[in-house]
Write a protein that holds these residues in place. Structure first.
Motif, PDB file in Angstrom:
ATOM      1  N   LYS A 142       0.780  -1.074   0.006  1.00 21.97           N
ATOM      2  CA  LYS A 142      -0.392   0.227  -0.168  1.00 21.97           C
ATOM      3  C   LYS A 142       0.821   1.421   0.028  1.00 21.97           C
ATOM      4  CE  LYS A 142      -3.767  -1.316  -0.233  1.00 21.97           C
ATOM      5  NZ  LYS A 142      -5.043  -0.169  -1.015  1.00 21.97           N
ATOM      6  N   GLY A 143       0.260   2.289  -0.687  1.00 20.42           N
ATOM      7  CA  GLY A 143       1.376   3.391  -0.589  1.00 20.42           C
ATOM      8  C   GLY A 143       0.339   4.739   0.145  1.00 20.42           C
ATOM      9  N   ARG A 144       1.118   5.631   0.128  1.00 18.93           N
ATOM     10  CA  ARG A 144       0.527   6.679   1.040  1.00 18.93           C
ATOM     11  C   ARG A 144      -0.522   7.008   1.215  1.00 18.93           C
ATOM     12  NH1 ARG A 144       2.964  10.957   0.042  1.00 18.93           N
ATOM     13  NH2 ARG A 144       3.885  11.231  -1.369  1.00 18.93           N
ATOM     14  N   GLY A 145      -1.652   5.793   0.794  1.00 16.77           N
ATOM     15  CA  GLY A 145      -2.686   6.430   1.897  1.00 16.77           C
ATOM     16  C   GLY A 145      -3.144   4.653   2.548  1.00 16.77           C
ATOM     17  N   ALA A 146      -2.029   4.045   3.455  1.00 13.75           N
ATOM     18  CA  ALA A 146      -3.017   3.159   4.087  1.00 13.75           C
ATOM     19  C   ALA A 146      -3.327   3.711   5.300  1.00 13.75           C
ATOM     20  CB  ALA A 146      -1.146   2.662   4.333  1.00 13.75           C
ATOM     21  N   GLU A 147      -3.364   4.505   5.754  1.00 18.49           N
ATOM     22  CA  GLU A 147      -3.740   4.844   7.348  1.00 18.49           C
ATOM     23  C   GLU A 147      -5.020   5.149   7.020  1.00 18.49           C
ATOM     24  OE1 GLU A 147      -2.206   3.461  10.083  1.00 18.49           O
ATOM     25  OE2 GLU A 147      -0.709   3.732   8.980  1.00 18.49           O
ATOM     26  N   ASP A 148      -5.099   5.748   5.634  1.00 17.59           N
ATOM     27  CA  ASP A 148      -6.589   6.356   5.797  1.00 17.59           C
ATOM     28  C   ASP A 148      -7.815   4.901   5.143  1.00 17.59           C
ATOM     29  OD1 ASP A 148      -6.040   8.776   6.014  1.00 17.59           O
ATOM     30  OD2 ASP A 148      -5.994   9.271   4.138  1.00 17.59           O
ATOM     31  N   GLU A 149      -6.625   4.241   5.239  1.00 17.43           N
ATOM     32  CA  GLU A 149      -7.543   2.862   4.194  1.00 17.43           C
ATOM     33  C   GLU A 149      -8.235   2.159   5.124  1.00 17.43           C
ATOM     34  OE1 GLU A 149      -6.360   0.868   1.031  1.00 17.43           O
ATOM     35  OE2 GLU A 149      -5.312   2.628  -0.155  1.00 17.43           O
ATOM     36  N   LEU A 150      -6.482   1.388   6.483  1.00 18.21           N
ATOM     37  CA  LEU A 150      -7.164   1.385   7.971  1.00 18.21           C
ATOM     38  C   LEU A 150      -7.914   0.978   7.988  1.00 18.21           C
ATOM     39  CD1 LEU A 150      -3.088   0.380   8.788  1.00 18.21           C
ATOM     40  CD2 LEU A 150      -4.973  -1.166   7.932  1.00 18.21           C
ATOM     41  N   THR A 151      -8.413   2.642   9.133  1.00 17.14           N
ATOM     42  CA  THR A 151      -9.736   3.892   9.426  1.00 17.14           C
ATOM     43  C   THR A 151     -10.484   3.424   9.098  1.00 17.14           C
ATOM     44  OG1 THR A 151      -7.855   5.897  10.224  1.00 17.14           O
ATOM     45  CG2 THR A 151     -10.061   6.231  10.758  1.00 17.14           C
ATOM     46  N   ALA A 152     -10.567   3.476   7.511  1.00 17.24           N
ATOM     47  CA  ALA A 152     -12.350   3.006   7.116  1.00 17.24           C
ATOM     48  C   ALA A 152     -12.262   1.468   7.295  1.00 17.24           C
ATOM     49  CB  ALA A 152     -11.892   3.512   5.479  1.00 17.24           C
ATOM     50  N   THR A 153     -11.475   0.494   6.660  1.00 14.02           N
ATOM     51  CA  THR A 153     -11.064  -1.268   7.279  1.00 14.02           C
ATOM     52  C   THR A 153     -12.211  -1.332   8.353  1.00 14.02           C
ATOM     53  OG1 THR A 153      -9.848  -1.308   5.818  1.00 14.02           O
ATOM     54  CG2 THR A 153     -10.239  -2.993   6.985  1.00 14.02           C
ATOM     55  N   ALA A 154     -11.578  -0.825   9.704  1.00 12.85           N
ATOM     56  CA  ALA A 154     -11.953  -0.359  10.744  1.00 12.85           C
ATOM     57  C   ALA A 154     -13.513  -0.563  11.074  1.00 12.85           C
ATOM     58  CB  ALA A 154     -11.432   0.458  11.778  1.00 12.85           C
ATOM     59  N   LYS A 155     -14.098   0.089  10.641  1.00  5.08           N
ATOM     60  CA  LYS A 155     -15.685   0.914  10.301  1.00  5.08           C
ATOM     61  C   LYS A 155     -16.562  -1.361  10.562  1.00  5.08           C
ATOM     62  CE  LYS A 155     -15.140   5.242   9.441  1.00  5.08           C
ATOM     63  NZ  LYS A 155     -15.546   5.806   8.244  1.00  5.08           N
ATOM     64  N   GLU A 156     -15.676  -1.492   9.875  1.00  2.00           N
ATOM     65  CA  GLU A 156     -16.406  -2.678   8.833  1.00  2.00           C
ATOM     66  C   GLU A 156     -15.181  -4.995   9.901  1.00  2.00           C
ATOM     67  OE1 GLU A 156     -17.589  -3.128   4.285  1.00  2.00           O
ATOM     68  OE2 GLU A 156     -17.160  -1.011   4.511  1.00  2.00           O
ATOM     69  N   TRP A 157     -14.153  -4.210   9.595  1.00  2.00           N
ATOM     70  CA  TRP A 157     -12.956  -5.650   9.922  1.00  2.00           C
ATOM     71  C   TRP A 157     -12.764  -5.622  11.481  1.00  2.00           C
ATOM     72  CZ3 TRP A 157     -13.692  -9.736   6.806  1.00  2.00           C
ATOM     73  CH2 TRP A 157     -14.105  -9.345   5.580  1.00  2.00           C
ATOM     74  N   ASN A 158     -12.588  -6.508  12.017  1.00  2.00           N
ATOM     75  CA  ASN A 158     -11.389  -6.201  13.305  1.00  2.00           C
ATOM     76  C   ASN A 158     -10.481  -7.153  12.523  1.00  2.00           C
ATOM     77  OD1 ASN A 158     -10.444  -6.754  15.799  1.00  2.00           O
ATOM     78  ND2 ASN A 158     -11.252  -8.158  15.964  1.00  2.00           N
TER      79      ASN A 158
END
Length: 210
Positions: free
Chosen positions: A165-181
């Motif tokens: 993943k590139g520079r947006g990795a942290e934003d993607e992780l934040t969004a993913t936490a809404k649906e995945w543990n």
């Protein structure tokens, strides 16, 4: 970056480097007919594609028996990882999943000319029967939340994902936490100063309890 610098950074043997060079030459030839990689990346093929893929190799658990590469495209990272296997060392069976039949033809030819055993699956990811893979990989394919939708059915119990993943990795992780543990380890990318290799374990749908 050329082949020799790639070898110094990746630690591959001369034999493996020679097989990767055959792969690279074939890719350049086929690129004239079908779009395998971005045309502007061909000049830096060894860094942008080969080293970027090879950095996952050391993160594959020694006990892994099966690896599934989602949206393999031109074979990054799955085919590179398959070529890096030493012939006398047990490493996972590798499945390359790609929906584009032309790219599958390239993958099969690249596997043939490099003498690399892989299974190429010409289907959409969601149409593939569960593979029970110990490792699922993907590169430049989709946002993380979508990747997990695709990867989860193919993960064995205790399996893990390795996603570049590139520079947006942290934003993607934040969004993913809404649906995945998930449990996450981040390894800085060797090829992208702003990027990471995300190592995801304990993948489970549903937001973690606070």
């Amino acid at each position: 970056m050329g082949p020799n610098e790639f070898q110094a950074k990746s630690g591959v043997s001369r034999e493996t480097l020679d097989r990767l060079a055959v792969y690279a030459d074939l890719l350049v030839k086929w690129q004239a007919r079908i779009n395998l990689v971005g045309a502007d990346t061909l000049a830096d093929l060894w860094s942008r594609h080969f080293l970027d893929s090879a950095q996952l190799f050391s993160l594959i658990p020694p006990t892994a028996k099966r690896l599934a590469d989602l949206g393999s495209g031109a074979g990054f990272p799955g085919l590179v990882l398959a070529i890096m296997r030493a012939p006398d060392v047990h490493l996972p069976e590798i499945y390359l999943i790609e929906s584009d039949s032309r790219k599958c033809a390239f993958l099969r030819e690249a596997a043939r000319v490099t003498g690399t055993p892989v299974t190429v699956i010409n289907k959409r990811i969601e149409q593939v029967a569960p593979l029970a893979a110990d490792v699922v990989t993907a590169r430049a394919l989709a946002p993380l939340v979508k990747l997990l939708d695709w990867a989860a059915p193919h993960l064995a119990i205790g399996g893990q994902c390795l996603f570049l993943k590139g520079r947006g990795a942290e934003d993607e992780l934040t969004a993913t936490a809404k649906e995945w543990n998930i449990a996450v380890d981040r390894t800085p990318s060797l090829t992208d100063p702003a990027g990471f290799v995300l190592q995801l374990r304990e993948v489970c749908r549903g937001r973690a309890q606070r």
